[in-house]
Design a protein around this motif. Structure first.
Motif: not given
Lengths: 198, 198
Positions: A27, A54, A58, A123
DNA sequence: CGGGATTATGCGACCGGTCGTCTGGTTTGT
DNA sequence: ACAAACCAGACGACCGGTCGCATAATCCCG
């Protein structure tokens, strides 16, 4: 309508490339610019598709797990086929594939659980959902195996599904550092060929 | 000599704080500045202690695993104590501790294997070494259990040690997203209380 | 139907901040 | 006085995210 389709198309391309890069580098090591450049979408447009990096991650999580769900479901389509055999066949396929890619990446779910599973609630929710869906499917496979007599019945299918998933994730970590699929083969053999057997 | 000691002291402080932050936020999300600030060592001095961030992480890995090796060794000191019981006691301790920290962090080895295990060869070597030492110790515990009759002998101690380690790592990932120690308890129960039993 | 006015969309340049690393002046010890 | 150790600050690169301009689309009225 053509507009909407085009937008959804680009969004999918972003997610597709995002999954690839997130899987490869994680990430925090993956920059939005890199994703956007490779799919030729301007930086300024990113936030018309996603609220934030973010939230993008997800969505990438959901985009990632879908094919695996479908693949495993396909193996379970034939109701004659033994549930345990279906699982074994499925994991054999995965091992063969990961061997070709040079032991890189592993599983996006596992990687992101480790990297941001305890720091990004957005997430975490996506991961929880994805893992639950995936785990449920394996539980179903094991339940079928129990009905068919190939899987032991003195342990719950859910517990075994969780153990399989956990062992697999751990084996993927070992694979990365050992540069070998043998940890994956070992966990499949230990659990599917022995521990889960009736 | 006092100089050398002082230097080693500061290096240890850096590693100590480095372990804490790496465990909390991962490799790429942890900045050197943050580590240096909290232990009050100037930024310019970092490279007198370490060649690079990557090499720092590799040393942090070794610094991290040492206490776990010692802890498990301590449980194995008493040669009368059953190997399997020692393992169970050790893992029970770990579970109790991680529950207090709010399910954060997990295991630095697992986290870094996932994040940079396949991209940093320096860290991969350190991880390989650390895992091997840790795994060996668990193998010894299981071997003793086999000799004492509490652990099954039809599977190799090494294979069981690997399975335990993999299952534990996977369970730590699940713990992070589920915010619960129950995955850890489950894997200990499944393996130590059932599968490994003679 | 034509065309100026207005709204909506797309996107490159830029924001403040942080990154890992390096260098050159300063301090320290002999 | 000199060498070694130390460290402040700067460096270029890049981060995720924002914003205002330019272009495109739509509308409205003659």
């Amino acid at each position: 309508m053509a507009k909407i389709d085009s937008k959804q198309l680009k969004k999918d391309k972003l997610l597709e490339q995002g999954v690839t890069l997130l899987l490869e580098k994680g990430y925090h090591a993956t920059g939005l610019k890199q994703i956007l450049d490779t799919v030729q979408i301007p930086k300024g447009s990113f936030y018309t598709y996603f609220d934030s990096k973010e939230q993008f991650a997800a969505e990438a999580i959901n985009h990632y797990i879908e094919p695996f769900i479908l693949r495993l479901s396909a193996h379970l389509q034939n109701p004659e086929l033994d549930g345990l055999m279906a699982l074994k066949a499925y994991y054999s396929e995965l091992i063969a594939e990961v061997a070709q890619t040079g032991f890189k990446g592993g599983c996006l779910l596992g990687n992101l659980m480790g990297e941001i599973g305890d720091t990004s609630s957005l997430c975490r929710d996506a991961l929880l959902n994805a893992v639950a869906r995936y785990s449920d499917l394996q539980k179903i496979a094991l339940e079928r195996g129990q009905q068919q007599g190939s899987v032991r019945v003195d342990r719950s299918a859910q517990a075994m599904a969780d153990l399989m998933l956990n062992g697999w994730q751990g084996a993927l970590l070992r694979m990365k550092v050992e540069q070998s699929v043998s940890p994956l083969q070992a966990v499949c053999q230990d659990l599917l060929d022995d521990y889960f057997r009736a």
